[in-house]
Scaffold this active site. Sequence first.
Site, PDB file in Angstrom:
ATOM      1  N   HIS A 148      39.022  38.127  16.650  1.00 58.11           N
ATOM      2  CA  HIS A 148      37.951  38.693  17.709  1.00 58.11           C
ATOM      3  C   HIS A 148      38.772  39.600  18.645  1.00 58.11           C
ATOM      4  O   HIS A 148      40.237  39.364  19.104  1.00 58.11           O
ATOM      5  CB  HIS A 148      37.387  37.612  18.329  1.00 58.11           C
ATOM      6  CG  HIS A 148      38.147  36.655  19.151  1.00 58.11           C
ATOM      7  ND1 HIS A 148      38.424  36.580  20.383  1.00 58.11           N
ATOM      8  CD2 HIS A 148      38.580  35.264  18.862  1.00 58.11           C
ATOM      9  CE1 HIS A 148      38.766  35.765  20.979  1.00 58.11           C
ATOM     10  NE2 HIS A 148      39.503  34.880  19.917  1.00 58.11           N
TER      11      HIS A 148
ATOM     12  N   GLU B  62      33.498  36.419  20.722  1.00 61.21           N
ATOM     13  CA  GLU B  62      33.941  35.259  20.139  1.00 61.21           C
ATOM     14  C   GLU B  62      33.883  33.976  21.411  1.00 61.21           C
ATOM     15  O   GLU B  62      33.336  33.098  21.140  1.00 61.21           O
ATOM     16  CB  GLU B  62      35.122  35.327  19.252  1.00 61.21           C
ATOM     17  CG  GLU B  62      35.374  33.917  18.578  1.00 61.21           C
ATOM     18  CD  GLU B  62      36.248  32.868  19.225  1.00 61.21           C
ATOM     19  OE1 GLU B  62      36.554  31.878  18.686  1.00 61.21           O
ATOM     20  OE2 GLU B  62      36.747  33.256  20.497  1.00 61.21           O
ATOM     21  N   GLU B  63      34.692  34.634  22.374  1.00 59.54           N
ATOM     22  CA  GLU B  63      34.736  33.551  23.459  1.00 59.54           C
ATOM     23  C   GLU B  63      33.455  33.093  24.180  1.00 59.54           C
ATOM     24  O   GLU B  63      33.383  32.112  25.052  1.00 59.54           O
ATOM     25  CB  GLU B  63      35.973  34.402  24.706  1.00 59.54           C
ATOM     26  CG  GLU B  63      37.025  34.665  24.158  1.00 59.54           C
ATOM     27  CD  GLU B  63      37.873  33.490  23.715  1.00 59.54           C
ATOM     28  OE1 GLU B  63      37.491  32.313  24.037  1.00 59.54           O
ATOM     29  OE2 GLU B  63      39.059  33.732  23.390  1.00 59.54           O
TER      30      GLU B  63
ATOM     31  N   ASP C 220      37.667  40.207  21.846  1.00 57.42           N
ATOM     32  CA  ASP C 220      37.256  39.843  23.291  1.00 57.42           C
ATOM     33  C   ASP C 220      38.325  38.939  23.923  1.00 57.42           C
ATOM     34  O   ASP C 220      38.883  38.509  23.221  1.00 57.42           O
ATOM     35  CB  ASP C 220      35.882  39.340  23.480  1.00 57.42           C
ATOM     36  CG  ASP C 220      35.494  38.215  22.993  1.00 57.42           C
ATOM     37  OD1 ASP C 220      36.069  37.842  21.470  1.00 57.42           O
ATOM     38  OD2 ASP C 220      34.958  37.135  23.519  1.00 57.42           O
TER      39      ASP C 220
HETATM   40 ZN   LIG Z   1      40.308  33.019  19.813  1.00 54.69          ZN
END
Ligand SMILES: [Zn+2]
Length: 417
Positions: free
Chosen positions: A85, A182-183, A87
């Site tokens: 990911h 993702e976060e 971000d």
């Molecule tokens: Zn991660």
Amino acid sequence: MSSRINFTHTVTERFLRYVAIDTQSDPNSASCPSTEKQKHLGALLVQELRDIGLADAELDVHGYVYATIPATTDKRVPVVCFCSHMDTSPDCSGAGVKPQIVSNYQGGDIALPGDPAQVIRAAEHPALADQIGHDIITTDGTTLLGADNKAGIAEIMDAAAFLVGHPQIEHGTIKILFTPDEEIGRGVDKVDLQKLGAEFAYTIDGETAGHLEDETFSADSALITIAGVSAHPGFAKGKMEHAIKIAAAIVERLPKGTCSPETTEGRDGFLHPIGISGALEQATLALIVRDFTEAGLQDKAALLQRIVGEVMRDYPRSTVKLDIKPQYRNMKQVIDRHPQIVDFALEAIRRAGLEPVRSSIRGGTDGSRLSFMGLPCPNIFAGEHAFHSRLEWVSRQDMEKAAETIVHLAMIWAERA
Ligand SMILES: [Zn+2]
């Protein structure tokens, strides 16, 4: 033969380029990607993928990067995807990252030059003990580093460049996927699995070198809505049933020594209140339920039900509603149907010269969602440590081992096809 590859690495240079771009995601934004700046990294990655010869590399409108490394064999090899990911966590700034490299680390604490209060203490970061002689990359202490997950991105890019530069290495079609957000739990919301066309995938987003995670929590949410009985406080005797006090009584009865995040580790799950709000007449209490097994989740839900029932006995004229909803499920349920995914990854880690360790994650990953969307997806180490904090660090040697693991894994899928 396979273990005698001469690796030349670009991973650290790539990593330092990627962390210079702020890609913090924003849970309060409804757009996808949640922050436009994530596309700045996406555009750079597409450019670099095209430069190494992956002509179909593209950044889509939602901020996802897709690319294909064409097969070098006529064998029918399953299409495998490597995913990271772009971000970084909203918990800590990722703007203006100033990396420092501690070359040939010899043990002890690492001071971060931009903030005297920020020290990576060996006593608090036992993983440092395995890094003697390594080159450790940290920030200056004023931001996070973004090794979560730009280490994974750099490792996939490095492996891709290596594979394209060594066409004599036999492998099937390899897909590359870089996701935004993702976060904030939206990393796979807009992924196009049709376009990706992969049968199996790996996220490269784990911590310690050599580790592979093929298990996540299973997760439910629980929402308790309480309707009390209101009355004027001056004339409330025998009438009032206070919704806030009912909510508080439920919280008070939750297990403390067990079954809560602050008293469990390893494979034990928990019941965990995450929000409470209300007034006299109505209150809501939100909880999350976590366990590795379905039975464990059900036990915890039943316990919550029992606690609520017991509390409500003291409030006969009030009502309560308990709503339990599934959030995500342990990826192992899916991955166990395809044991080769894990077996090949453990073998690749071994060929990269590491002792493989299989472990579980006390949380969820994009991989848990991808697994249930039809793309089985365990998590391989990226080498990132102390993520979401200003003390975040990663070592060059661990990143190189992760890149080597990816190359070996691509070869193993072709060998065993
Ligand atoms: Zn991660």
